[in-house]
Motif scaffolding. Structure first.
Motif, mmCIF file in Angstrom:
data_model
loop_
_atom_site.group_PDB
_atom_site.id
_atom_site.type_symbol
_atom_site.label_atom_id
_atom_site.label_comp_id
_atom_site.label_asym_id
_atom_site.label_seq_id
_atom_site.Cartn_x
_atom_site.Cartn_y
_atom_site.Cartn_z
ATOM 1 N N ARG A 162 92.064 60.913 79.433
ATOM 2 C CA ARG A 162 90.652 61.207 79.643
ATOM 3 C C ARG A 162 89.780 60.571 78.572
ATOM 4 N NH1 ARG A 162 89.977 64.914 83.528
ATOM 5 N NH2 ARG A 162 87.818 65.266 82.900
ATOM 6 N N ARG B 218 88.529 57.511 77.447
ATOM 7 C CA ARG B 218 88.442 56.198 78.085
ATOM 8 C C ARG B 218 88.738 55.069 77.105
ATOM 9 N NH1 ARG B 218 88.872 57.348 83.369
ATOM 10 N NH2 ARG B 218 87.837 59.327 83.709
ATOM 11 N N GLY C 272 89.037 66.844 89.721
ATOM 12 C CA GLY C 272 89.360 66.922 88.315
ATOM 13 C C GLY C 272 90.456 65.980 87.869
ATOM 14 N N VAL D 135 92.505 62.402 87.012
ATOM 15 C CA VAL D 135 92.128 61.272 86.181
ATOM 16 C C VAL D 135 93.185 60.190 86.326
ATOM 17 C CG1 VAL D 135 93.334 62.181 84.148
ATOM 18 C CG2 VAL D 135 91.431 60.607 83.834
ATOM 19 N N GLN E 210 82.164 60.510 76.741
ATOM 20 C CA GLN E 210 82.325 61.254 77.989
ATOM 21 C C GLN E 210 81.201 62.261 78.172
ATOM 22 O OE1 GLN E 210 86.237 62.922 77.785
ATOM 23 N NE2 GLN E 210 87.256 60.974 78.146
ATOM 24 N N PRO F 166 79.804 65.177 81.283
ATOM 25 C CA PRO F 166 79.916 65.737 82.635
ATOM 26 C C PRO F 166 78.735 65.305 83.501
ATOM 27 C CG PRO F 166 80.238 67.423 80.948
ATOM 28 C CD PRO F 166 79.701 66.217 80.251
ATOM 29 N N LYS G 115 83.625 60.819 88.816
ATOM 30 C CA LYS G 115 84.409 60.771 87.579
ATOM 31 C C LYS G 115 84.962 59.365 87.363
ATOM 32 C CE LYS G 115 88.436 62.435 87.745
ATOM 33 N NZ LYS G 115 89.138 61.172 87.506
ATOM 34 N N GLY G 116 84.876 58.889 86.103
ATOM 35 C CA GLY G 116 85.393 57.575 85.761
ATOM 36 C C GLY G 116 84.380 56.457 85.889
ATOM 37 N N SER H 38 81.213 59.364 83.212
ATOM 38 C CA SER H 38 81.228 60.671 83.863
ATOM 39 C C SER H 38 82.630 61.271 83.843
ATOM 40 C CB SER H 38 80.749 60.548 85.308
ATOM 41 O OG SER H 38 80.945 61.755 86.009
ATOM 42 N N THR H 39 82.706 62.527 83.470
ATOM 43 C CA THR H 39 83.962 63.257 83.556
ATOM 44 C C THR H 39 84.052 64.061 84.841
ATOM 45 O OG1 THR H 39 83.001 65.131 82.362
ATOM 46 C CG2 THR H 39 84.137 63.447 81.053
ATOM 47 N N GLY H 40 83.040 63.902 85.711
ATOM 48 C CA GLY H 40 83.045 64.640 86.962
ATOM 49 C C GLY H 40 82.764 66.109 86.731
ATOM 50 N N SER I 75 83.091 70.003 85.725
ATOM 51 C CA SER I 75 83.609 70.569 84.484
ATOM 52 C C SER I 75 84.742 71.552 84.725
ATOM 53 C CB SER I 75 82.482 71.288 83.736
ATOM 54 O OG SER I 75 81.918 72.305 84.553
#
Length: 659
Positions: free
Chosen positions: A63, A65, A103, A105, A440, A442, A448-449, A473-475, A477
């Motif tokens: 996670r 990056r 969620g 990755v 990162q 949210p 996400k990504g 973006s971590t998408g 939470s």
């Protein structure tokens, strides 16, 4: 946990979990090892039909990056290494995120040679290793480092746990090339994981101080490795990674001979050189270290560092002499002493001729005139040479100043990277000469990504080589624990949790189960289907492959058999007479209540049977006794069945009829 000796019964209507397949060809098998940064699985390469090892970066690491991008670059570089003392890397790839799970990755992995053997960490746990064998192992490590250093790759994490000794050949294999470098570049601290605690015992002083490291850092770590193999302990031991790192920087390592007197002076001299705090005073390359070990095996002691410095100075003088055109071993130049007046035998000064009228000494011949003119011309030539040198020096200085003027600052406009994949955004900004980093964040709107924006924002003017932050973006939470985790293998369940951003607990629980096969997940805490924050810890409960037998004593045989059938267990009944229990009641069981039996096993029941019917008593006849009737007539009475029939005929005669 102990695997059952029989094949557990499985419900035919229960679908088996699908195996994890990477890149369409690598089928993950059992979990071989678990570390603070990655998990290692045994896998089958279906395309080439061979067994390999797959090292997959943990999802919580993936996670990050920036770490993931550097890991991928490093893995590609390490894949080009091909050396008998390096675990071969066959392939690299990336497990894609689950599109149905917001969620999840993307997780990079490396496909490596599967080595069967033991690590040096396992070997040294039983105590010091024989000196010759230890030198042999370390020479193999240095051979691998010499090759990797020429390829421009610094390992940065040499330690006993990263060196494998093959069972078949006894040769060593160095593992984890590149991963330690990627972790170091990500800025991991020494207190983040227990894995780094072990690594701290082999850190070079420059690593401990956060300085830039080179190949000589690996050589220091190799010296620590050799020290531990010979003594059974690392050179520095402390209560925390920080205290160990401090010792690497400030404290001289105790002599290895203090812990193992069998270490020779020659080997101790090699350790002294390898564990120098100053990189310039260590071995400068792995080849020199390896040659020193071979010499130590023959009993040759390394010269002291002072002698080595003298040799280096001698070599430097020889190089300078060679540059001046003087032989390295030429005798010192002899400069004749200037001529001085000499008193003759008479004690008089030599006569001096009188000068001519013009003040010049007379010349004896024409050759002396030519010599004098030549000397005059030589002075002019020397003057011209000096002037030429001044001109050249001034011109060189002007050229140097011109060439070393600071270049004009070049600015670039920051482009928009919104909704680009993080790696694509990284490449786009890098091509413009910027130095991007990841952050990162949210986001409910950006998948996400994908990149959200940059700091500074798009349209800003930045000088080249300026740092710029890419917000990724971590998408969502939170993540939902999938139902498919129930019944999955422990390794598959851990991988599934990490792929969605959750953290499986280090230790799984175990429980008996009648239906879940051995080694598969019975339940999770929090339970499946629940939404939990990203990064939450999930505890797995794994089946032991056994069933706890209930208490069956006092139940009817039919009830006991039905209870065992519900648990997929067999019943074997033995009847036994009982004067206290009702017929058909269980009066004993083996195994006893709450004891465990293998799935599908047999429970032995003892059931009370009905008591036998009592046998009829045999008939008995008593002797006849004469009696006298009231009339005086003798009569007899006969014992019979107690039934009598009397009949009076006037004479008072009574008959007793026996039945």
């Amino acid at each position: 946990m102990t695997q059952p000796t029989h094949t557990p019964l499985e419900r035919e209507d229960e679908p088996m979990p699908q195996p994890v397949v990477l890149s369409g060809r690598y089928v993950l098998g059992k979990l071989l090892g678990r570390g603070g940064m990655a998990d290692v699985f045994e896998a089958q390469d279906t395309r080439l039909g061979r067994t390999v090892a797959v090292k997959m970066l943990r999802a919580d690491m993936a996670r990050d990056r920036q770490l993931r991008v550097r890991f991928e670059r490093e893995a590609q570089a390490v894949a080009a290494l091909n050396h008998p003392n390096i675990v071969a890397v066959y392939d690299t790839g990336e497990r894609l995120a689950d599109p149905l799970n917001p969620g999840s990755v993307e997780v990079p992995f490396m496909v490596m040679e599967l080595v069967i053997g033991r690590t040096l960490r396992e070997l040294v746990r039983s105590g010091p290793i024989d000196q010759e064998k230890a030198l042999e192992y370390v020479q193999g490590v240095l051979s691998a480092l010499e090759y990797s250093h020429r390829a421009g790759i610094v390992h940065r994490d040499i330690k006993p746990a990263n060196v494998m000794v093959c069972d078949d050949s006894g040769s060593v294999k160095v593992m984890d090339f590149g991963i330690a470098r990627a972790i170091a570049e990500s800025g991991a601290t020494m207190t983040q994981t227990q894995a780094v605690l072990g690594t701290a015992q082999y850190l070079s002083p420059e690593q401990a101080q956060g300085q830039t490291v080179d190949a000589r850092s690996d050589l220091y770590s190799t010296g620590c490795l050799l020290y531990e193999l010979l003594t059974g302990r690392p050179p520095f031991i402390g209560e925390s990674p920080v205290s160990v790192a401090y010792q690497h920087v400030q404290v001289e390592a105790p002599k290895a001979q203090e812990f193992n007197p069998e270490i020779t002076d020659a080997v101790q001299s090699v350790l002294d050189r390898a564990l120098q705090k100053d990189p310039d005073r260590r071995f400068q390359d792995a080849g020199a270290f390896r040659r020193a070990l071979r010499a130590a095996s023959a009993g040759r002691i390394l010269p002291s560092l002072a002698s080595a410095d003298d040799d280096e100075r001698t070599d430097a003088l020889a190089v300078a002499a060679a540059a001046a055109g003087i032989g390295a071993y030429a005798a010192p130049l002899e400069v004749p002493e200037p001529a001085s007046p000499h008193l003759g035998d008479t004690g008089e000064f030599p006569a001096v001729e009188a000068a001519d009228d013009d003040g010049l000494l007379p010349f004896n011949d024409e050759s002396e005139v030519r010599e004098r003119r030549r000397r005059g011309h030589g002075g002019w030539i020397a003057l011209l040479l000096v002037l030429a040198l001044l001109v050249l020096g001034g011109g060189g200085y002007w050229l140097y100043s011109y060439l070393n003027q600071p270049p004009a600052v070049v600015y670039v406009a920051v482009p928009s990277v919104a909704n680009l994949k993080d790696t694509d955004a990284f490449a786009k900004l890098t091509q413009l000469g910027l130095n991007p980093e990841f952050s990162q964040k949210p986001s409910a709107d950006v998948a996400k990504g994908l990149a959200i924006d940059t700091i500074p924002a798009a349209g800003s003017q930045l000088a080249k080589n300026t740092k710029i932050v890419i917000e990724v973006s971590t998408g969502p939470s939170a993540a939902v624990i999938p139902q498919a985790i129930i019944g999955n293998t422990e390794a598959g369940a851990r991988d599934m949790l990490r792929s969605i951003g959750l953290v499986p607990a280090d230790q799984s629980k175990t429980a008996n189960s009648a239906t879940v096969p051995y080694g598969r997940v019975i339940s999770v805490d929090p339970p499946a289907g629940q939404s939990v924050p990203i990064g939450s810890q999930v505890v797995l409960t794994v089946s032991t492959g056994k069933v706890a037998v209930p208490n069956l004593v006092g139940r009817t045989e039919a009830d006991a058999k039905a209870a065992l059938a519900d648990l997929k267990l067999q019943a074997q009944v033995t009847l036994q007479a009982s004067s206290t229990a009702a017929a058909g009641t269980v009066i004993g069981q083996d195994p006893a209540a709450n004891e465990a039996v293998d799935q599908g096993g047999t429970v032995f029941l003892t059931v009370a049977e009905a008591p036998p019917a009592p046998a009829p008593a045999p008939a008995t006849t008593a002797a006849s006794t004469p009696t006298t009737s009231p009339t005086g007539t003798p009569s007899s009475s006969t014992s019979g069945n107690g039934n009598g029939h009397g009949n009076g005929n006037g004479n008072g005669l009574g008959l007793g009829l026996g039945g």
